[in-house]
Design a protein around this motif. Structure first.
Motif, PDB file in Angstrom:
ATOM      1  N   ARG A 264       0.836  -1.206   0.000  1.00  0.00           N
ATOM      2  CA  ARG A 264       0.000   0.000   0.000  1.00  0.00           C
ATOM      3  C   ARG A 264       0.866   1.251   0.000  1.00  0.00           C
ATOM      4  O   ARG A 264       0.555   2.241  -0.670  1.00  0.00           O
ATOM      5  CB  ARG A 264      -0.932  -0.008   1.212  1.00  0.00           C
ATOM      6  CG  ARG A 264      -1.908   1.149   1.250  1.00  0.00           C
ATOM      7  CD  ARG A 264      -2.929   0.961   2.363  1.00  0.00           C
ATOM      8  NE  ARG A 264      -3.889   2.055   2.376  1.00  0.00           N
ATOM      9  CZ  ARG A 264      -3.735   3.174   3.070  1.00  0.00           C
ATOM     10  NH1 ARG A 264      -2.640   3.330   3.817  1.00  0.00           N
ATOM     11  NH2 ARG A 264      -4.645   4.127   3.032  1.00  0.00           N
ATOM     12  N   SER A 265       1.946   1.227   0.756  1.00  0.00           N
ATOM     13  CA  SER A 265       2.862   2.368   0.793  1.00  0.00           C
ATOM     14  C   SER A 265       3.474   2.628  -0.579  1.00  0.00           C
ATOM     15  O   SER A 265       3.539   3.778  -1.040  1.00  0.00           O
ATOM     16  CB  SER A 265       3.958   2.118   1.827  1.00  0.00           C
ATOM     17  OG  SER A 265       4.951   3.121   1.774  1.00  0.00           O
TER      18      SER A 265
ATOM     19  N   TRP B 287       2.239   1.733  -3.442  1.00  0.00           N
ATOM     20  CA  TRP B 287       1.180   2.187  -4.348  1.00  0.00           C
ATOM     21  C   TRP B 287       0.900   3.684  -4.158  1.00  0.00           C
ATOM     22  O   TRP B 287       0.714   4.418  -5.129  1.00  0.00           O
ATOM     23  CB  TRP B 287      -0.087   1.379  -4.131  1.00  0.00           C
ATOM     24  CG  TRP B 287      -1.287   2.010  -4.785  1.00  0.00           C
ATOM     25  CD1 TRP B 287      -2.372   2.553  -4.163  1.00  0.00           C
ATOM     26  CD2 TRP B 287      -1.511   2.170  -6.193  1.00  0.00           C
ATOM     27  NE1 TRP B 287      -3.255   3.050  -5.087  1.00  0.00           N
ATOM     28  CE2 TRP B 287      -2.754   2.830  -6.343  1.00  0.00           C
ATOM     29  CE3 TRP B 287      -0.785   1.824  -7.333  1.00  0.00           C
ATOM     30  CZ2 TRP B 287      -3.272   3.147  -7.583  1.00  0.00           C
ATOM     31  CZ3 TRP B 287      -1.311   2.138  -8.579  1.00  0.00           C
ATOM     32  CH2 TRP B 287      -2.541   2.795  -8.693  1.00  0.00           C
ATOM     33  N   ILE B 288       0.886   4.128  -2.910  1.00  0.00           N
ATOM     34  CA  ILE B 288       0.660   5.548  -2.645  1.00  0.00           C
ATOM     35  C   ILE B 288       1.769   6.391  -3.263  1.00  0.00           C
ATOM     36  O   ILE B 288       1.513   7.427  -3.900  1.00  0.00           O
ATOM     37  CB  ILE B 288       0.555   5.804  -1.129  1.00  0.00           C
ATOM     38  CG1 ILE B 288      -0.726   5.174  -0.571  1.00  0.00           C
ATOM     39  CG2 ILE B 288       0.578   7.297  -0.830  1.00  0.00           C
ATOM     40  CD1 ILE B 288      -0.832   5.250   0.941  1.00  0.00           C
ATOM     41  N   LYS B 289       3.007   5.941  -3.085  1.00  0.00           N
ATOM     42  CA  LYS B 289       4.128   6.707  -3.649  1.00  0.00           C
ATOM     43  C   LYS B 289       4.062   6.763  -5.166  1.00  0.00           C
ATOM     44  O   LYS B 289       4.317   7.808  -5.776  1.00  0.00           O
ATOM     45  CB  LYS B 289       5.456   6.079  -3.196  1.00  0.00           C
ATOM     46  CG  LYS B 289       5.785   6.341  -1.744  1.00  0.00           C
ATOM     47  CD  LYS B 289       7.197   5.909  -1.405  1.00  0.00           C
ATOM     48  CE  LYS B 289       7.331   4.404  -1.360  1.00  0.00           C
ATOM     49  NZ  LYS B 289       8.672   3.976  -0.896  1.00  0.00           N
TER      50      LYS B 289
ATOM     51  N   SER C 114       1.340   6.180  -7.191  1.00  0.00           N
ATOM     52  CA  SER C 114       0.114   6.766  -7.728  1.00  0.00           C
ATOM     53  C   SER C 114       0.016   8.266  -7.513  1.00  0.00           C
ATOM     54  O   SER C 114      -0.769   8.939  -8.190  1.00  0.00           O
ATOM     55  CB  SER C 114      -1.111   6.078  -7.121  1.00  0.00           C
ATOM     56  OG  SER C 114      -1.149   6.281  -5.719  1.00  0.00           O
ATOM     57  N   THR C 115       0.766   8.808  -6.575  1.00  0.00           N
ATOM     58  CA  THR C 115       0.712  10.243  -6.320  1.00  0.00           C
ATOM     59  C   THR C 115       1.724  11.034  -7.136  1.00  0.00           C
ATOM     60  O   THR C 115       1.791  12.256  -7.022  1.00  0.00           O
ATOM     61  CB  THR C 115       0.944  10.531  -4.823  1.00  0.00           C
ATOM     62  OG1 THR C 115       2.145   9.874  -4.388  1.00  0.00           O
ATOM     63  CG2 THR C 115      -0.226  10.029  -3.996  1.00  0.00           C
ATOM     64  N   LEU C 116       2.499  10.351  -7.976  1.00  0.00           N
ATOM     65  CA  LEU C 116       3.433  11.037  -8.869  1.00  0.00           C
ATOM     66  C   LEU C 116       2.715  11.440 -10.151  1.00  0.00           C
ATOM     67  O   LEU C 116       2.062  10.619 -10.796  1.00  0.00           O
ATOM     68  CB  LEU C 116       4.618  10.125  -9.212  1.00  0.00           C
ATOM     69  CG  LEU C 116       5.612   9.817  -8.092  1.00  0.00           C
ATOM     70  CD1 LEU C 116       6.630   8.793  -8.582  1.00  0.00           C
ATOM     71  CD2 LEU C 116       6.317  11.078  -7.632  1.00  0.00           C
ATOM     72  N   ARG C 117       2.834  12.701 -10.527  1.00  0.00           N
ATOM     73  CA  ARG C 117       2.216  13.138 -11.775  1.00  0.00           C
ATOM     74  C   ARG C 117       2.846  12.449 -12.982  1.00  0.00           C
ATOM     75  O   ARG C 117       2.180  12.197 -13.976  1.00  0.00           O
ATOM     76  CB  ARG C 117       2.333  14.658 -11.907  1.00  0.00           C
ATOM     77  CG  ARG C 117       1.370  15.437 -11.022  1.00  0.00           C
ATOM     78  CD  ARG C 117       1.559  16.919 -11.173  1.00  0.00           C
ATOM     79  NE  ARG C 117       2.861  17.354 -10.672  1.00  0.00           N
ATOM     80  CZ  ARG C 117       3.282  18.621 -10.711  1.00  0.00           C
ATOM     81  NH1 ARG C 117       2.526  19.565 -11.218  1.00  0.00           N
ATOM     82  NH2 ARG C 117       4.477  18.930 -10.235  1.00  0.00           N
TER      83      ARG C 117
ATOM     84  N   THR D 297       3.707   9.450 -13.288  1.00  0.00           N
ATOM     85  CA  THR D 297       3.093   8.144 -13.515  1.00  0.00           C
ATOM     86  C   THR D 297       1.903   8.257 -14.454  1.00  0.00           C
ATOM     87  O   THR D 297       1.789   7.528 -15.446  1.00  0.00           O
ATOM     88  CB  THR D 297       2.649   7.527 -12.178  1.00  0.00           C
ATOM     89  OG1 THR D 297       3.787   7.335 -11.336  1.00  0.00           O
ATOM     90  CG2 THR D 297       1.945   6.198 -12.402  1.00  0.00           C
ATOM     91  N   TRP D 298       1.009   9.181 -14.153  1.00  0.00           N
ATOM     92  CA  TRP D 298      -0.209   9.306 -14.948  1.00  0.00           C
ATOM     93  C   TRP D 298       0.046   9.994 -16.278  1.00  0.00           C
ATOM     94  O   TRP D 298      -0.654   9.720 -17.265  1.00  0.00           O
ATOM     95  CB  TRP D 298      -1.272  10.033 -14.130  1.00  0.00           C
ATOM     96  CG  TRP D 298      -1.546   9.317 -12.851  1.00  0.00           C
ATOM     97  CD1 TRP D 298      -1.252   9.725 -11.588  1.00  0.00           C
ATOM     98  CD2 TRP D 298      -2.117   7.999 -12.718  1.00  0.00           C
ATOM     99  NE1 TRP D 298      -1.612   8.768 -10.668  1.00  0.00           N
ATOM    100  CE2 TRP D 298      -2.148   7.697 -11.334  1.00  0.00           C
ATOM    101  CE3 TRP D 298      -2.608   7.063 -13.624  1.00  0.00           C
ATOM    102  CZ2 TRP D 298      -2.656   6.503 -10.842  1.00  0.00           C
ATOM    103  CZ3 TRP D 298      -3.111   5.867 -13.135  1.00  0.00           C
ATOM    104  CH2 TRP D 298      -3.132   5.599 -11.766  1.00  0.00           C
TER     105      TRP D 298
ATOM    106  N   GLU E 154      13.028   8.370  -5.970  1.00  0.00           N
ATOM    107  CA  GLU E 154      13.250   8.236  -4.526  1.00  0.00           C
ATOM    108  C   GLU E 154      14.693   8.527  -4.161  1.00  0.00           C
ATOM    109  O   GLU E 154      14.984   9.105  -3.113  1.00  0.00           O
ATOM    110  CB  GLU E 154      12.848   6.838  -4.059  1.00  0.00           C
ATOM    111  CG  GLU E 154      11.352   6.574  -4.068  1.00  0.00           C
ATOM    112  CD  GLU E 154      10.977   5.399  -3.200  1.00  0.00           C
ATOM    113  OE1 GLU E 154      11.567   5.257  -2.106  1.00  0.00           O
ATOM    114  OE2 GLU E 154      10.114   4.614  -3.621  1.00  0.00           O
TER     115      GLU E 154
END
Length: 284
Positions: free
Chosen positions: A26-27, A29-31, A33-36, A38-39, A104
């Motif tokens: 989950r950690s 995934w949060i890191k 998915s919150t990167l612009r 990525t999307w 990171e």
């Protein structure tokens, strides 16, 4: 007595909380998915995949019409129009895998990750699982969009879903290949710890080496060993899975599904083992 009591060693109660592997996933995934970035990368994959699929579908339809006018026939494989763009989008998948970890290192967040979870192998595995799952699922969605978009153009030769070997299985292999390309980029990111360097190494392995191998003459026994090695590059192994029976324009050798899967698995295993070795032996 008070002085003796105060001088007695203080014992610290062990914390009942532990960072379990699902929490680690989950950690990660949060890191991710919150990167612009990525999307943005996935968005570019969608646009490029659908756009190239439409162009290929139009070209196939035009070729079939011209052949029919000349009294001949052309066999159209509709699933090829959907999967062919992976020859370009694989670079985006590899780049996404690379920046998933190099970001990171550039920000220093990797220190926080390793402080929260000192088992470095667990950090590597969790990040690999999240990156592979994201690219695999995203690729399936992209392929579905491409199938719907090209259906009106290929209405005379629709996808035959009753034959899994010519429809659903190549699509699943395509999603698997995209996940593998992302893991290759992730491995280079762990090993090099530098974004541009990891992306360059990924592009070199996925795109440049296949082109270089095609520069050596075919049919010459003295250069055959180069083509034999090139057949096991990630791109060619993925093509053998996604487009069975259609030989690559750069290599003339065929490859069974089992050999292609073993080849891709070997690339992933080698990359992750190298990443694990570097992660364990070097400071963050």
């Amino acid at each position: 007595m008070t002085a003796l009591a105060s001088a007695a060693p203080q014992t610290r109660a062990a914390s009942p909380y532990r960072l379990s592997f699902p929490h680690l996933l989950r950690s990660e995934w949060i890191k991710l998915s919150t990167l612009r970035s990525t999307w943005w990368s996935i968005g570019v994959v969608v646009v490029l995949s659908v756009g190239v699929s439409l162009l290929i579908a139009g070209a196939l339809t035009s070729s079939a019409a011209m052949a029919e006018e000349a009294g001949g026939t052309v066999t159209i494989d509709p699933i090829m129009a959907v999967l062919s763009p992976t020859q370009f989008t694989m670079l985006l998948a590899g780049a996404l895998g690379a920046i998933a970890i190099t970001g990171e290192y550039s920000t220093g967040m990797i220190r926080s990750s390793l402080t929260a979870e000192p088992r470095r192998g667990a950090v590597l595995v969790s990040k690999a699982v999240v990156v592979a799952a994201l690219l695999g699922v995203s690729s399936l969605v992209v392929f579905a969009i491409s199938i719907v978009a090209t259906a009106p153009i290929l209405r005379d030769t629709p996808v035959d879903w009753s034959d899994p070997s010519a429809s659903s299985i190549p699509v699943l292999y395509g999603a698997l290949a995209m996940a593998v390309f992302a893991l290759i980029g992730l491995s280079w990111g762990f090993i090099l710890r530098n974004g541009p360097g990891a992306i360059a190494a990924t592009v070199g392995l996925l795109f440049v080496l296949p082109i270089v191998s095609s520069m050596f003459p075919y049919g010459d026994p003295s250069w055959q060993w180069i083509h034999d090695l090139a057949d096991h590059l990630p791109m060619f192994a993925a093509q053998a899975l996604m487009m069975p029976g259609q030989e690559s324009s750069m290599t003339g050798a065929g490859m069974t599904d089992a050999v292609a899967l073993l080849t891709l698995g070997a690339w992933v295993a080698a990359g992750l083992l190298g990443s694990w070795a570097v992660l364990r032996t070097r400071d963050a």
